[in-house]
Design an enzyme around this catalytic site. Structure first.
Site, PDB file in Angstrom:
ATOM      1  N   HIS A  57       6.308   1.863  -1.846  1.00 53.66           N
ATOM      2  CA  HIS A  57       4.915   1.655  -2.225  1.00 53.66           C
ATOM      3  C   HIS A  57       4.859   1.044  -3.614  1.00 53.66           C
ATOM      4  O   HIS A  57       5.886   0.886  -4.279  1.00 53.66           O
ATOM      5  CB  HIS A  57       4.109   2.956  -2.136  1.00 53.66           C
ATOM      6  N   HIS A  59       3.502   1.844  -6.666  1.00 52.68           N
ATOM      7  CA  HIS A  59       3.413   2.498  -7.968  1.00 52.68           C
ATOM      8  C   HIS A  59       4.571   2.100  -8.876  1.00 52.68           C
ATOM      9  O   HIS A  59       5.716   1.962  -8.425  1.00 52.68           O
ATOM     10  CB  HIS A  59       3.350   4.018  -7.800  1.00 52.68           C
ATOM     11  N   ASP A  61       6.409   3.531 -11.043  1.00 49.70           N
ATOM     12  CA  ASP A  61       7.623   4.344 -11.153  1.00 49.70           C
ATOM     13  C   ASP A  61       8.534   4.189  -9.934  1.00 49.70           C
ATOM     14  O   ASP A  61       9.595   4.820  -9.864  1.00 49.70           O
ATOM     15  CB  ASP A  61       7.282   5.818 -11.401  1.00 49.70           C
ATOM     16  N   HIS A  62       8.136   3.301  -9.010  1.00 55.27           N
ATOM     17  CA  HIS A  62       8.973   2.992  -7.848  1.00 55.27           C
ATOM     18  C   HIS A  62       9.347   1.504  -7.772  1.00 55.27           C
ATOM     19  O   HIS A  62      10.259   1.161  -7.020  1.00 55.27           O
ATOM     20  CB  HIS A  62       8.272   3.405  -6.554  1.00 55.27           C
ATOM     21  N   HIS A 115      -0.765   8.656   0.339  1.00 59.68           N
ATOM     22  CA  HIS A 115      -0.535   8.583  -1.102  1.00 59.68           C
ATOM     23  C   HIS A 115      -1.036   7.238  -1.624  1.00 59.68           C
ATOM     24  O   HIS A 115      -1.764   7.172  -2.607  1.00 59.68           O
ATOM     25  CB  HIS A 115       0.954   8.766  -1.374  1.00 59.68           C
ATOM     26  N   ASP A 134       6.872   8.701  -1.775  1.00 61.97           N
ATOM     27  CA  ASP A 134       5.962   9.769  -2.182  1.00 61.97           C
ATOM     28  C   ASP A 134       5.050  10.202  -1.038  1.00 61.97           C
ATOM     29  O   ASP A 134       3.927  10.651  -1.269  1.00 61.97           O
ATOM     30  CB  ASP A 134       5.109   9.323  -3.381  1.00 61.97           C
ATOM     31  N   HIS A 172      10.697  12.304  -5.823  1.00 64.14           N
ATOM     32  CA  HIS A 172      10.585  13.122  -7.034  1.00 64.14           C
ATOM     33  C   HIS A 172      11.228  14.492  -6.851  1.00 64.14           C
ATOM     34  O   HIS A 172      11.313  15.015  -5.740  1.00 64.14           O
ATOM     35  CB  HIS A 172       9.108  13.341  -7.400  1.00 64.14           C
TER      36      HIS A 172
END
Length: 256
Positions: A57, A59, A61-62, A115, A134, A172
């Site tokens: 996805h 975001h 942090d990915h 998400h 996530d 995570h």
């Protein structure tokens, strides 16, 4: 001999990045590289090159390491078709029904909105691995930033069709907090009690709780158990539709 190797790379405060390498061909992919530096370091340690970047996805942090890794290695970036406008530099987009190959290792794609609206997951049967990003966490699930609780429930129960020995590689290290919340939903679940004890031991030693197995999640993760009568009863919602029970569990976790 294993069909492939999976290496977990801790990143930021609680993110996990994963390397997946085909044992036959040596083709190597990285899943959800929030940053490039730890990936480059791990590849150098093993003397590997990077061929493919897989994103679940959009975001940051990915995907934050995508551009640097693509520039350094010439790696191909593959991500969700429904988020093509949110992930820069995509070379290929995929959706449910498509497949992705990492050398001889082939993944099926699952559309799992909730998400984010276009979230996907990668299932590699040859290495018995689900990379869920996530969507599904060990003993939890992602917050509903772009989707609805009903969407997330129908996304997550897709994973219950996979073999119970499938290893879950999520985005995570949230497992200890998730475990403590799960006990508020099913305090009498003996499998959950045993799992919480094991998780506490791992975290005290600063060791990852990932991967878990889908069998463990089916037995203990409240977000996969919204249609289990005992869960509805514990919430005072006997006979309520699973989507409604799931919504209540998600609400309680958001306020835990």
């Amino acid at each position: 001999m294993s069909a492939g190797d999976i290496i977990l790379i801790p990143n930021r405060s609680d993110n996990y990045i994963y390397l997946l390498r085909c044992a036959t061909s040596g083709v190597t992919a990285v899943i959800d590289p929030g940053d490039a530096a730890p990936v480059i370091d791990e590849l150098a340690k093993h003397g590997w090159q990077l061929d493919i970047i897989l994103n679940t996805h959009h975001h940051n942090d990915h995907v934050g390491g995508n551009a640097e890794l693509k520039e350094k290695f010439g790696a191909k970036i593959i991500g969700p078709a429904a988020e093509a406008d949110k992930i820069g530099g995509l070379d290929e987009t995929v959706a449910e029904g498509d497949t992705v190959k990492v050398g001889e290792l082939e993944a099926g794609i699952y559309d799992v909105p909730g998400h984010t609206a276009g979230h996907i997951a990668f299932y590699f049967p040859a290495v018995s691995a689900l990379f869920s990003g996530d969507s599904l966490f060990a003993l939890g699930c992602g917050r509903l930033f772009e989707g609805t609780a009903e969407q997330m429930w129908h996304s997550l129960i897709k994973f219950r069709t996979l073999p119970v020995e499938t290893r879950l590689y999520c985005g995570h290290e949230y497992t200890l907090t998730n475990a403590r919340f799960a006990l508020t939903i099913e305090p009498e679940n003996t499998a959950l009690q045993a799992r919480v004890s094991a998780i506490e031991t791992l975290r005290k030693a600063n060791r990852p709780t990932i991967p878990s197995t889908l069998g463990e999640e089916i037995d203990t993760n409240p977000f996969l158990r919204a249609d289990v009568p005992l869960v509805g009863e514990a919430l005072g919602m006997s006979g309520a539709p699973a989507e409604i029970v799931f919504t209540e569990i998600r609400y309680r976790k958001d306020n835990f």
